[in-house]
Design a protein around this motif. Structure first.
Motif, PDB file in Angstrom:
ATOM      1  N   PRO A  46       0.820  -1.207   0.000  1.00  0.00           N
ATOM      2  CA  PRO A  46       0.000   0.000   0.000  1.00  0.00           C
ATOM      3  C   PRO A  46       0.863   1.270   0.000  1.00  0.00           C
ATOM      4  O   PRO A  46       1.812   1.391   0.775  1.00  0.00           O
ATOM      5  CB  PRO A  46      -0.808  -0.113   1.293  1.00  0.00           C
ATOM      6  CG  PRO A  46      -0.877  -1.583   1.551  1.00  0.00           C
ATOM      7  CD  PRO A  46       0.455  -2.118   1.089  1.00  0.00           C
ATOM      8  N   LEU A  47       0.524   2.182  -0.885  1.00  0.00           N
ATOM      9  CA  LEU A  47       1.269   3.431  -1.053  1.00  0.00           C
ATOM     10  C   LEU A  47       0.604   4.539  -0.248  1.00  0.00           C
ATOM     11  O   LEU A  47      -0.590   4.768  -0.372  1.00  0.00           O
ATOM     12  CB  LEU A  47       1.313   3.808  -2.531  1.00  0.00           C
ATOM     13  CG  LEU A  47       2.027   5.081  -2.919  1.00  0.00           C
ATOM     14  CD1 LEU A  47       3.499   5.031  -2.515  1.00  0.00           C
ATOM     15  CD2 LEU A  47       1.914   5.299  -4.418  1.00  0.00           C
ATOM     16  N   ILE A  48       1.405   5.191   0.576  1.00  0.00           N
ATOM     17  CA  ILE A  48       0.894   6.292   1.388  1.00  0.00           C
ATOM     18  C   ILE A  48       1.109   7.631   0.683  1.00  0.00           C
ATOM     19  O   ILE A  48       0.242   8.495   0.683  1.00  0.00           O
ATOM     20  CB  ILE A  48       1.530   6.280   2.788  1.00  0.00           C
ATOM     21  CG1 ILE A  48       1.112   4.985   3.496  1.00  0.00           C
ATOM     22  CG2 ILE A  48       1.143   7.511   3.590  1.00  0.00           C
ATOM     23  CD1 ILE A  48       1.865   4.665   4.747  1.00  0.00           C
ATOM     24  N   GLY A  49       2.266   7.814   0.050  1.00  0.00           N
ATOM     25  CA  GLY A  49       2.513   9.061  -0.654  1.00  0.00           C
ATOM     26  C   GLY A  49       3.896   9.132  -1.268  1.00  0.00           C
ATOM     27  O   GLY A  49       4.771   8.320  -0.971  1.00  0.00           O
ATOM     28  N   ILE A  50       4.078  10.116  -2.135  1.00  0.00           N
ATOM     29  CA  ILE A  50       5.372  10.420  -2.753  1.00  0.00           C
ATOM     30  C   ILE A  50       5.606  11.909  -2.548  1.00  0.00           C
ATOM     31  O   ILE A  50       4.740  12.723  -2.864  1.00  0.00           O
ATOM     32  CB  ILE A  50       5.382  10.091  -4.256  1.00  0.00           C
ATOM     33  CG1 ILE A  50       5.029   8.613  -4.496  1.00  0.00           C
ATOM     34  CG2 ILE A  50       6.747  10.433  -4.866  1.00  0.00           C
ATOM     35  CD1 ILE A  50       4.873   8.253  -5.962  1.00  0.00           C
ATOM     36  N   VAL A  51       6.779  12.254  -2.013  1.00  0.00           N
ATOM     37  CA  VAL A  51       7.080  13.646  -1.680  1.00  0.00           C
ATOM     38  C   VAL A  51       8.455  14.017  -2.236  1.00  0.00           C
ATOM     39  O   VAL A  51       9.403  13.245  -2.108  1.00  0.00           O
ATOM     40  CB  VAL A  51       7.097  13.842  -0.144  1.00  0.00           C
ATOM     41  CG1 VAL A  51       7.441  15.266   0.221  1.00  0.00           C
ATOM     42  CG2 VAL A  51       5.769  13.434   0.466  1.00  0.00           C
ATOM     43  N   TYR A  52       8.546  15.198  -2.841  1.00  0.00           N
ATOM     44  CA  TYR A  52       9.852  15.729  -3.249  1.00  0.00           C
ATOM     45  C   TYR A  52      10.150  16.955  -2.402  1.00  0.00           C
ATOM     46  O   TYR A  52       9.362  17.902  -2.370  1.00  0.00           O
ATOM     47  CB  TYR A  52       9.886  16.106  -4.738  1.00  0.00           C
ATOM     48  CG  TYR A  52      11.219  16.703  -5.113  1.00  0.00           C
ATOM     49  CD1 TYR A  52      12.345  15.894  -5.203  1.00  0.00           C
ATOM     50  CD2 TYR A  52      11.366  18.060  -5.324  1.00  0.00           C
ATOM     51  CE1 TYR A  52      13.581  16.441  -5.511  1.00  0.00           C
ATOM     52  CE2 TYR A  52      12.599  18.611  -5.640  1.00  0.00           C
ATOM     53  CZ  TYR A  52      13.702  17.790  -5.731  1.00  0.00           C
ATOM     54  OH  TYR A  52      14.918  18.333  -6.021  1.00  0.00           O
ATOM     55  N   ASP A  53      11.291  16.922  -1.709  1.00  0.00           N
ATOM     56  CA  ASP A  53      11.732  18.058  -0.890  1.00  0.00           C
ATOM     57  C   ASP A  53      12.757  18.860  -1.692  1.00  0.00           C
ATOM     58  O   ASP A  53      13.864  18.374  -1.956  1.00  0.00           O
ATOM     59  CB  ASP A  53      12.331  17.558   0.418  1.00  0.00           C
ATOM     60  CG  ASP A  53      12.808  18.692   1.321  1.00  0.00           C
ATOM     61  OD1 ASP A  53      12.245  19.805   1.233  1.00  0.00           O
ATOM     62  OD2 ASP A  53      13.752  18.466   2.100  1.00  0.00           O
ATOM     63  N   GLN A  54      12.388  20.076  -2.079  1.00  0.00           N
ATOM     64  CA  GLN A  54      13.256  20.914  -2.899  1.00  0.00           C
ATOM     65  C   GLN A  54      14.554  21.273  -2.188  1.00  0.00           C
ATOM     66  O   GLN A  54      15.611  21.345  -2.809  1.00  0.00           O
ATOM     67  CB  GLN A  54      12.524  22.195  -3.288  1.00  0.00           C
ATOM     68  CG  GLN A  54      11.343  21.950  -4.193  1.00  0.00           C
ATOM     69  CD  GLN A  54      10.504  23.185  -4.379  1.00  0.00           C
ATOM     70  OE1 GLN A  54      10.155  23.866  -3.433  1.00  0.00           O
ATOM     71  NE2 GLN A  54      10.151  23.463  -5.628  1.00  0.00           N
ATOM     72  N   VAL A  61       9.432   7.980  -1.146  1.00  0.00           N
ATOM     73  CA  VAL A  61       8.267   7.151  -1.437  1.00  0.00           C
ATOM     74  C   VAL A  61       7.903   6.456  -0.134  1.00  0.00           C
ATOM     75  O   VAL A  61       8.717   5.723   0.427  1.00  0.00           O
ATOM     76  CB  VAL A  61       8.568   6.108  -2.532  1.00  0.00           C
ATOM     77  CG1 VAL A  61       7.330   5.287  -2.856  1.00  0.00           C
ATOM     78  CG2 VAL A  61       9.122   6.779  -3.779  1.00  0.00           C
ATOM     79  N   VAL A  62       6.697   6.712   0.356  1.00  0.00           N
ATOM     80  CA  VAL A  62       6.267   6.152   1.636  1.00  0.00           C
ATOM     81  C   VAL A  62       5.248   5.056   1.370  1.00  0.00           C
ATOM     82  O   VAL A  62       4.163   5.317   0.844  1.00  0.00           O
ATOM     83  CB  VAL A  62       5.668   7.239   2.558  1.00  0.00           C
ATOM     84  CG1 VAL A  62       5.286   6.653   3.895  1.00  0.00           C
ATOM     85  CG2 VAL A  62       6.638   8.401   2.724  1.00  0.00           C
ATOM     86  N   LEU A  63       5.641   3.831   1.722  1.00  0.00           N
ATOM     87  CA  LEU A  63       4.764   2.672   1.620  1.00  0.00           C
ATOM     88  C   LEU A  63       4.400   2.227   3.019  1.00  0.00           C
ATOM     89  O   LEU A  63       5.076   2.586   3.988  1.00  0.00           O
ATOM     90  CB  LEU A  63       5.481   1.518   0.904  1.00  0.00           C
ATOM     91  CG  LEU A  63       6.022   1.793  -0.495  1.00  0.00           C
ATOM     92  CD1 LEU A  63       6.869   0.624  -0.962  1.00  0.00           C
ATOM     93  CD2 LEU A  63       4.883   2.035  -1.457  1.00  0.00           C
TER      94      LEU A  63
END
Length: 112
Positions: A46-54, A61-63
């Motif tokens: 299950p995928l919780i989210g994908i975040v890019y920190d500039q 990638v948070v699973l």
């Protein structure tokens, strides 16, 4: 299907928007490079989210039960079919490719 390279200026906003639509999706992460070959980093989960920190230039990638980070991101490519995101390819400055494949979980038929 359509494959596009995302503009670096859009990475943060793109993944913020995409993460709002990801609940219920599953992801598998493969890592590929000439040095290590092809490795499965995570089976479909299950995928919780994908975040890019500039600021730190890290894609996360948070699973469920697993965090995968890609430091020093150089390129991001997306594969989509209309409005359905199929996969994301992240290339770091060392040339290592991380491929995040997305799918919807299998819906089982109702039993009587």
């Amino acid at each position: 299907m359509s494959i596009e390279k995302l503009d670096k200026q859009a990475w943060h906003a793109y993944f913020d928007a995409v993460s709002k639509r990801l609940p219920g999706m599953q992801a598998e992460i493969d890592v590929q490079s000439l040095k290590i070959g092809a490795q499965v980093e995570s089976q479909f989960a299950p995928l919780i989210g994908i975040v890019y920190d500039q600021k730190s230039q890290i894609l996360e990638v948070v699973l469920e039960g697993w965090d995968h980070t890609v430091p020093d991101v150089a390129e991001i490519w997306i594969d989509h079919d209309g409005v359905v995101l199929k996969s994301v390819k992240v290339v770091d400055n060392a040339g290592v490719e991380q491929i995040i494949r997305l799918r919807s979980p299998l819906a089982l038929p109702l039993t009587a």
